[in-house]
Design a protein around this motif. Sequence first.
Motif, short mmCIF file in Angstrom:
data_model
loop_
_atom_site.label_atom_id
_atom_site.label_comp_id
_atom_site.label_asym_id
_atom_site.label_seq_id
_atom_site.Cartn_x
_atom_site.Cartn_y
_atom_site.Cartn_z
N GLY A 115 -15.31 32.35 -18.52
CA GLY A 115 -15.24 31.53 -19.73
C GLY A 115 -13.86 31.60 -20.34
O GLY A 115 -13.29 30.60 -20.78
N LYS A 116 -13.30 32.81 -20.37
CA LYS A 116 -11.96 32.97 -20.94
C LYS A 116 -10.91 32.25 -20.11
O LYS A 116 -9.87 31.87 -20.63
N ALA A 139 -11.39 28.43 -21.10
CA ALA A 139 -11.06 28.00 -22.46
C ALA A 139 -9.66 27.40 -22.57
O ALA A 139 -9.50 26.29 -23.08
N LEU A 148 -19.88 26.06 -21.05
CA LEU A 148 -20.31 27.42 -21.40
C LEU A 148 -21.82 27.49 -21.52
O LEU A 148 -22.45 28.45 -21.11
N ARG A 149 -22.40 26.42 -22.06
CA ARG A 149 -23.85 26.40 -22.21
C ARG A 149 -24.50 26.45 -20.83
O ARG A 149 -25.51 27.11 -20.63
N LEU A 152 -18.96 36.44 -16.11
CA LEU A 152 -19.10 35.13 -16.78
C LEU A 152 -18.19 35.02 -18.00
O LEU A 152 -17.60 33.98 -18.26
N VAL A 153 -18.06 36.11 -18.75
CA VAL A 153 -17.17 36.09 -19.92
C VAL A 153 -15.74 35.85 -19.46
O VAL A 153 -15.01 35.02 -20.02
N MET A 200 -23.31 27.84 -18.14
CA MET A 200 -23.15 29.09 -17.40
C MET A 200 -23.60 30.31 -18.19
O MET A 200 -23.52 31.42 -17.70
N ARG A 201 -24.11 30.09 -19.40
CA ARG A 201 -24.53 31.20 -20.26
C ARG A 201 -25.50 32.12 -19.52
O ARG A 201 -26.44 31.65 -18.89
N PRO A 202 -25.27 33.42 -19.55
CA PRO A 202 -26.15 34.32 -18.80
C PRO A 202 -27.56 34.37 -19.39
O PRO A 202 -27.73 34.13 -20.57
N LEU A 249 -15.86 22.03 -23.05
CA LEU A 249 -15.90 23.49 -22.89
C LEU A 249 -17.27 24.03 -23.32
O LEU A 249 -17.87 24.85 -22.64
N THR A 250 -17.72 23.56 -24.46
CA THR A 250 -19.01 24.05 -24.97
C THR A 250 -20.13 23.73 -23.98
O THR A 250 -21.00 24.57 -23.72
N ARG A 295 -22.38 39.77 -16.40
CA ARG A 295 -22.04 39.22 -17.72
C ARG A 295 -20.52 39.23 -17.93
O ARG A 295 -19.93 38.24 -18.37
#
Lengths: 198, 539
Positions: A175-176, A179, A193-194, A171-172, A196-198, A189-190, A168
Amino acid sequence: MALGTARPSPIGEVVAAETARFTAECYEVHCPPPLGSLVRAGEALGVVFRAETAGLEPGRVPIARGRGYAREEDVYRENPQLAKLLRTTFESLAVGSWDGQGLAIPRLPPAPPRLHGFVYLCPPEAVRAFTASWDFLDRLLAGPLGEASDQALAACLRAASATHPDSRAFLVAAGKELAPRLRGDLPRLTALLRGMRP
Amino acid sequence: MTQERLGLVVGGSLTRGLEIKLDPGVSIENMAVGRYIVLQGERRRFLAMVTDVSLGAMDPALALAPPEVSDPFFAEVMRGTATYGKLQVMPMLAIGGDVAALPAGPQPVKTVPAHFAEAYAASQADMELVFGPEDERRMVIGSPLDMEVKVCLDLERLAERSTGVFGKTGTGKTYLTLLLLAGLIQKGKAVNLVFDMHNDYGWQVSAEHGRRAKGLKQLFSSQVAVFTLDEESSRRRGISPDFVVELGYDEIEPEDMALLAEALNLTPLAVDAVYALARRFGRSRWLKWLLEEGEGQTPETLASLNIAEGTFQALTRRLERLRRLPFLVEKAARPALPELLQYLESGRHVVLEFGRYDRDDVAHILVANVLARRIHDRWRARCEAARGGGGSEPPILVLTLEEAHKLLSPQVARQTIFGTIAREMRKFRVTLLVVDQRPSGIDGEIMSQLATRLLCLLDSEEDIEAALAGVPGKGELRTVLSRLESRQQALLLGHALPVPVVVRTRDYDEEFYRSLGPARRAGGGPPEPEVTIEELFPE
């Protein structure tokens, strides 16, 4: 990074190559490596972003053969020649190169991989080491397929997260990293992120 | 560096302050205006005060269509990246980075660190380097927000120029002033005369929560004398005053009436009449004449004085009020002034209690002016003599004024002796310690002479404006000042401190009393012996 010392078996063979990407044919029809996998061909490291199954001969288009069968498998059992007439290819975006001593560098290889060179799936420890730095993100974000490349990136990150101790957090962190690279393009971006969301 | 990194400098200027983008992992809620941070430049470190905290977004669209923050993953990714925290900081001091610059200590800021200089929370060592250790001239006044470091106030610098303590009622002005006075007395940096309008400083402070604290007399016994205008009130509060002050009519001069014009509701004509009377009967005898023989004067006498009858009658009527002040007598049995001067010149401190006249403006203005003017004359004479080679300079005298707006309002500041003292600054070694809740009620010129300011919470816009008048970086400090907590927090700035700082002021309690030890004599000399020779060797 170690790319694995044991000799794994190749999954395919390079059939077209250029500096930034290469195409390989799978040894098994319908068995391309999963979207986003990290593969190696010669010196080149690539991320699979597209796969295709089509007829061998451009003149012979596949036609529907399943009428009357109850299950899909029956189509292939009754037409054993199909496996010989179809081929599965997959395309990888070159994201780095292997220096021959088992280390990956986030730089395109000096030359594209040789045709008929074997393509190997990178082992988990290699994936972990390669995704420890974020340079490959830029290559994938500039991928040729737009939305589809982004989905490959998301899949790549999701797969890579499994090789990291805290998936997790990985992935965060990814994501950072994404962004600021996608500032001004919030919908993209959204969507990423969707994916790759864990 | 082991300190926690807060972020990076991303822009700004020396005059407007710098902008710092917080690192994603740093919680913006832990930041607070008034806190100090350190910016690591290439060659030196900059000490900067946080003056504003804000939120930024990389993409303006984010504000219009917020992402799916209900998903913790989205929120976590966005925090610190697409959205981020920003600090506005004011660089205050530069600390030399190399060994050669260290002995010079912190320097004023003349430039800013480059882009992407890293920001850290200020360490204990940084703050200690800036504020110095407690020593013969410095006293601990409190600690910065969220830190254990002690902030020291340089009392020598504090005493050499005038000081202001401002804050709303109940913010701890009195305790802060007591801390200062106790420090000044203990370190022997000044002789103090406190005009104690509310009877707080002498023997005991009674706060609103029934808490009681020791006054100066309890802390320094023989070093402090309590003078009172109202012996009865003092005794009721269990104090035996060292001296009961009486003022004779002969001590009141026409100038004092000019100051009282507002309090006594005198017209300009009436004030002129006072001067006319003084010319005729003498400066020390006019009031006696007026109060005793004023009634029943013939129009002829008045005409010879060039005073209209109506004016004269109004004047006599208004001055009747002076008769009702029992400490005002025809001739004082023991004039207060020589006594007061003897105490002060021998380096002892005096608290003048007003007793029941704590709300009487006439008493405040009259007594404070009459005494301060004479004391100032004496100090001035001694200073001038000393400069001419005759005798030594007197110790620095600090006059503490509560309710200062009554004595320093724009209407009277030009005429009162306190206005003169504030403007002359340390020329004649007399300075003011002004304590008030309405800085906006004090003359602007006087405010600008208050070199050190200790500001507790103020909430009226005018008061904040007045309290920060003439301070560099006023706009930024205004935010800091208006966000202080309502108790025991103060923004300290000016001459006695290297940089402005927000502190939680130290407690005025047993621990403080113990830390004081014996007082030094102002103007040098050994401390007073704790016991007398008779006590040591009884017969």
